[in-house]
Write a protein that holds these residues in place. Structure first.
Motif, PDB file in Angstrom:
ATOM      1  N   SER A 186       0.817  -1.221   0.000  1.00  0.00           N
ATOM      2  CA  SER A 186       0.000   0.000   0.000  1.00  0.00           C
ATOM      3  C   SER A 186       0.843   1.260   0.000  1.00  0.00           C
ATOM      4  N   PHE A 189       0.585   4.064  -2.795  1.00  0.00           N
ATOM      5  CA  PHE A 189      -0.401   5.134  -2.819  1.00  0.00           C
ATOM      6  C   PHE A 189       0.195   6.466  -2.353  1.00  0.00           C
ATOM      7  N   ILE A 208      -9.945  -0.460  -4.657  1.00  0.00           N
ATOM      8  CA  ILE A 208      -8.822  -0.679  -3.745  1.00  0.00           C
ATOM      9  C   ILE A 208      -9.401  -1.283  -2.476  1.00  0.00           C
ATOM     10  N   ASP A 210      -8.015  -2.076   1.012  1.00  0.00           N
ATOM     11  CA  ASP A 210      -6.828  -1.734   1.799  1.00  0.00           C
ATOM     12  C   ASP A 210      -6.862  -2.462   3.144  1.00  0.00           C
ATOM     13  N   THR A 212      -4.784  -1.893   5.487  1.00  0.00           N
ATOM     14  CA  THR A 212      -4.256  -0.868   6.412  1.00  0.00           C
ATOM     15  C   THR A 212      -3.255  -1.482   7.392  1.00  0.00           C
ATOM     16  N   ALA A 225      -2.521  -4.096   0.009  1.00  0.00           N
ATOM     17  CA  ALA A 225      -3.869  -3.788  -0.473  1.00  0.00           C
ATOM     18  C   ALA A 225      -4.103  -4.572  -1.757  1.00  0.00           C
ATOM     19  N   LEU A 227      -5.455  -4.301  -5.432  1.00  0.00           N
ATOM     20  CA  LEU A 227      -5.669  -3.284  -6.462  1.00  0.00           C
ATOM     21  C   LEU A 227      -6.391  -3.938  -7.637  1.00  0.00           C
ATOM     22  N   TYR A 240     -13.157   2.517  -2.603  1.00  0.00           N
ATOM     23  CA  TYR A 240     -12.100   2.273  -1.622  1.00  0.00           C
ATOM     24  C   TYR A 240     -12.698   1.535  -0.433  1.00  0.00           C
ATOM     25  N   ASP A 242     -11.805   0.003   3.243  1.00  0.00           N
ATOM     26  CA  ASP A 242     -10.930  -0.146   4.403  1.00  0.00           C
ATOM     27  C   ASP A 242     -11.318  -1.470   5.060  1.00  0.00           C
TER      28      ASP A 242
END
Length: 473
Positions: A186, A189, A208, A210, A212, A225, A227, A240, A242
């Motif tokens: 990640s 980014f 995406i 992610d 985290t 992540a 993609l 996106y 999370d």
């Protein structure tokens, strides 16, 4: 490209089984797979290809294909590349084992023991799915660096990672309706050297996912992540996710510029930029802290004693890093400069050696190490390796860490204190340091750090001085 001995080991961080499922699902590799071409271009032992082959065979059975048709389909539509001969053979064996469970024998797999980045492809693919090698710039050979710079737009500037070229090459390998699903670090980014790659991806990126702070790989600290890119996508938005916090956002691509910040976001309007009132900079860089930073020492009236040497007290200042401040450990630094009328003044070698004969003995004892530093061209043996930051140190300042965990910690330093690690902040217009400290310790700045920073490990986030200066309040 000649590979160092540990090259293959650095490439082999295999994808966990649950993430393989997530990766294929994200790509939409679920049904109507027969005669769809799929590529895994750094396949290792075949963790991803094994699931691809299972899905391909099961989908073919659902379409009432014969064993012979399925065998030909596997031979014509499943492609893989693996440069390591040991893992290449293991991958083929693993795929044979899966095919054999369905009574499919003697598949002539298109799994090549080649360097994908140096292979000219004649086919394009409906899917490129994978987990590229994670190798940072400093671990690449000179030959690798030169080759990647010459052949990949994503690698023309700065200290790129090896995976940038794999991501770019994978996107180029798609047919006009093809889909790329990659498990990537990640850091792309927000890493300054990934700017070219982000520009390449922006048109095509659709999703995406992610992770985290979640650690996916046993021996890797890097955050990851998923993609997803579509070759024919012209969408102005991306999704996106999370994964850790179970949040999903739809983000306008026009809001993703320099670093990609994933929030609902709004265009900056009538806000003030931190860097217009304060200046955040990286601290002094001696390039040999073990010589300049004194952690174990004894004080006398006129000297600081270090091992068998003594150093004149006039050269000594208090040294600070975020770590030493947090642990309350007292450190000193040799400061071979002076300020006259608040302006930095450098000693000539003759001046220094006459004024500080004891420090000269200490430095000359370590002269071999000092001369090996990759210092600025004008630096003398007793000076710091880099000259940046020195001109602005002779004033009150703040110090904060480049790594933030749970909250931002800000420390106030006096005029004579020398910060040697982290980011230091000085005022440049209108506002006092107390205001900078309030802003940096605010909830708004911490939220900004979570958005702009690069995951270091666990819940720790790495930021830069530029990030601090670009905070709007």
């Amino acid at each position: 490209m000649n590979k160092p001995k540990n090259y293959y080991d650095k490439c082999q961080i295999f994808t966990p089984a649950e993430n393989v499922i997530e990766l294929l699902d994200a790509a939409g590799y679920k049904e109507n797979l027969f005669e769809k071409k799929v590529l895994e271009n750094a396949c290792g032992d075949g963790n991803i290809l094994k699931e691809i082959v299972k899905r391909y065979i099961q989908d073919a059975f659902n379409q009432n294909k014969t064993l012979k048709e399925i065998q030909l389909g596997l031979e014509n539509n499943i492609y893989g590349f693996e440069i390591d001969p040991k893992h290449h053979q293991k991958c083929i064996k693993n795929l044979d084992d899966i095919a054999n469970t369905y009574n499919i024998k003697d598949v002539h797999w298109k799994i090549f023991q080649k360097d994908f980045l140096k292979t000219k492809m004649t086919n394009t693919f409906d899917f490129v799915i994978g987990n590229p090698p994670y190798i940072v710039y400093k671990e690449l050979s000179i030959d690798d660096r030169q080759y990647l710079k010459k052949h990949f737009k994503s690698c023309t500037k700065g200290k790129f990672d090896y995976c940038y070229a794999f991501i770019e090459a994978s996107l180029n390998a798609l047919n006009k309706n093809g889909i790329l699903a990659y498990l990537i670090p990640s850091s792309i980014f927000k890493n300054v050297f990934a700017q070219n790659l982000r520009q390449i991806l922006l048109k095509h990126i659709t999703i995406i996912a992610d992770y985290t702070t979640k650690k996916l790989f046993e021996n890797a600290l890097i955050a990851a992540a998923i993609l997803v890119c579509e070759k024919n996508s012209n969408s102005s938005n991306l999704i996106y996710k999370d994964v850790e916090n179970r949040k999903t956002l739809e983000i306008k691509k026009e809001l993703l510029s320099d670093k990609w910040i994933f929030s609902n976001g709004s265009l900056i309007d009538n806000k003030k930029r931190f860097g217009d009132y304060f200046n955040a900079s990286i601290t002094v860089a001696t390039l040999l802290n073990e010589i300049f930073i004194l952690k174990e020492y004894t004080c006398t009236d006129n000297y600081i004693l270090v091992n068998d040497y003594k150093i004149e007290k006039d050269l000594i200042r208090k040294a600070y890093s975020p770590r030493s401040l947090n642990s309350h450990h007292k450190e000193l630094i040799i400061f071979p400069y002076q300020y006259i009328n608040n302006k930095l003044t450098r000693y000539t070698e003759d001046e220094f050696e006459k004024l500080y004969p004891e420090a000269t003995k200490y430095f000359k004892h370590n002269i071999e190490q000092l001369n090996k530093r990759k210092s600025d061209s004008s630096v003398k043996y007793f000076e710091y390796g880099r000259t940046q930051a020195l001109s602005h140190l002779n004033q009150e300042k703040l110090l904060t860490s480049i790594v933030v965990t749970n909250k931002v910690k800000v420390y106030k330093l006096s005029t004579k204190d020398i910060p040697y690690s982290g980011i230091f902040i000085i005022p440049i217009k209108d506002k006092p340091l107390s205001e900078a400290k309030r802003l940096l310790e605010s909830a708004a700045f911490f939220k900004y750090v979570q958005q702009i920073g690069i995951n270091a490990s666990g819940k720790s986030i790495r930021i830069t001085a530029k990030d601090v200066n670009n905070f709007y309040f």
